[in-house]
Design a protein around this motif. Structure first.
Motif, mmCIF file in Angstrom:
data_model
loop_
_atom_site.group_PDB
_atom_site.id
_atom_site.type_symbol
_atom_site.label_atom_id
_atom_site.label_comp_id
_atom_site.label_asym_id
_atom_site.label_seq_id
_atom_site.Cartn_x
_atom_site.Cartn_y
_atom_site.Cartn_z
ATOM 1 N N GLU A 104 0.838 -1.208 0.000
ATOM 2 C CA GLU A 104 0.000 0.000 0.000
ATOM 3 C C GLU A 104 0.872 1.256 0.000
ATOM 4 O O GLU A 104 0.571 2.229 -0.700
ATOM 5 N N ALA A 105 1.944 1.240 0.778
ATOM 6 C CA ALA A 105 2.839 2.394 0.837
ATOM 7 C C ALA A 105 3.523 2.616 -0.508
ATOM 8 O O ALA A 105 3.702 3.760 -0.949
ATOM 9 N N LYS A 107 2.263 1.773 -3.423
ATOM 10 C CA LYS A 107 1.228 2.305 -4.324
ATOM 11 C C LYS A 107 1.020 3.792 -4.070
ATOM 12 O O LYS A 107 0.903 4.583 -5.011
ATOM 13 N N ALA A 108 0.963 4.164 -2.788
ATOM 14 C CA ALA A 108 0.779 5.584 -2.437
ATOM 15 C C ALA A 108 1.951 6.409 -2.949
ATOM 16 O O ALA A 108 1.772 7.536 -3.430
ATOM 17 N N TYR A 109 3.154 5.862 -2.889
ATOM 18 C CA TYR A 109 4.335 6.568 -3.388
ATOM 19 C C TYR A 109 4.231 6.774 -4.902
ATOM 20 O O TYR A 109 4.454 7.872 -5.401
ATOM 21 N N GLU A 111 1.548 6.753 -6.722
ATOM 22 C CA GLU A 111 0.446 7.684 -6.997
ATOM 23 C C GLU A 111 0.871 9.122 -6.706
ATOM 24 O O GLU A 111 0.583 10.030 -7.481
ATOM 25 N N GLY A 112 1.544 9.319 -5.596
ATOM 26 C CA GLY A 112 2.014 10.659 -5.247
ATOM 27 C C GLY A 112 3.015 11.196 -6.243
ATOM 28 O O GLY A 112 3.048 12.388 -6.535
ATOM 29 N N LYS A 136 6.069 16.017 0.326
ATOM 30 C CA LYS A 136 5.121 14.899 0.239
ATOM 31 C C LYS A 136 5.843 13.609 -0.115
ATOM 32 O O LYS A 136 5.623 12.561 0.512
ATOM 33 N N LEU A 140 6.194 10.044 1.969
ATOM 34 C CA LEU A 140 5.795 8.766 1.388
ATOM 35 C C LEU A 140 6.963 7.779 1.354
ATOM 36 O O LEU A 140 6.785 6.592 1.633
ATOM 37 N N ASP A 143 7.595 6.354 4.766
ATOM 38 C CA ASP A 143 6.601 5.324 5.073
ATOM 39 C C ASP A 143 7.000 3.988 4.436
ATOM 40 O O ASP A 143 6.949 2.940 5.082
#
Length: 162
Positions: A104-105, A107-109, A111-112, A136, A140, A143
């Motif tokens: 998930e982290a 994916k968030a990276y 996406e960011g 940001k 990320l 994380d």
């Protein structure tokens, strides 16, 4: 006065701890109560008897192993095996949860990374806010790094059960 005492104390400490140099140390107190240390004898001075420090060792002595006291609580092997199995099960569950959190982290990276921070200027144009974007992305990345470390530590912990 404090400076004299401090420098004399420092000199005395140096003289006492210096293993290769040996000097006689004399202590005198004047009529005002000021203490003076010297390597030169003077009227009314008292010679201090100071033992040289023991030779320095390169390694600290190893503490001796102590026997377990007879009244120390003991666990039978069957109970310990159950505890170990339970711990292994918990660690495996935590490892799976951390792996999922790591994905998930990541994916968030990603996406960011694909969504730059922008703002609209007074003239109506759109500008990139590089500082906000970098902040940001650092958050990320931290994380992702934390979850990677957790996965590594859990895997290391589980190696003890093999």
């Amino acid at each position: 006065m404090k400076r004299i005492r401090l420098s004399l104390f420092t000199w005395l400490a140096y003289a006492v701890t210096c293993g290769s140099a040996h000097a006689e140390i004399y202590k005198s107190v004047d009529e005002n109560g000021h203490v003076t240390y010297s390597n030169v004898p003077s009227k009314g001075a008292i010679k201090l008897e100071i033992d040289p420090p023991p030779p320095a060792t390169t390694a600290a002595p190893k503490p001796k192993a102590q026997a377990t006291p007879s009244n120390f609580p003991r666990v039978d092997s069957q109970t310990q095996k159950k505890r170990d199995d339970q711990r292994k099960k918990i660690l495996l569950e935590e490892l799976e949860a951390e792996k999922a959190a790591l994905e998930e982290a990541k994916k968030a990276y990603a996406e960011g990374e694909s969504k730059p921070e922008v703002y609209r200027g007074a003239n109506g144009k759109t500008y990139r806010n590089v500082a906000k974007f970098e902040e940001k992305m650092q958050r990320l990345q931290a994380d992702v790094d934390a979850h990677e470390r957790n996965v590594q530590l859990l895997q290391k912990e589980l190696e003890a059960f093999k």
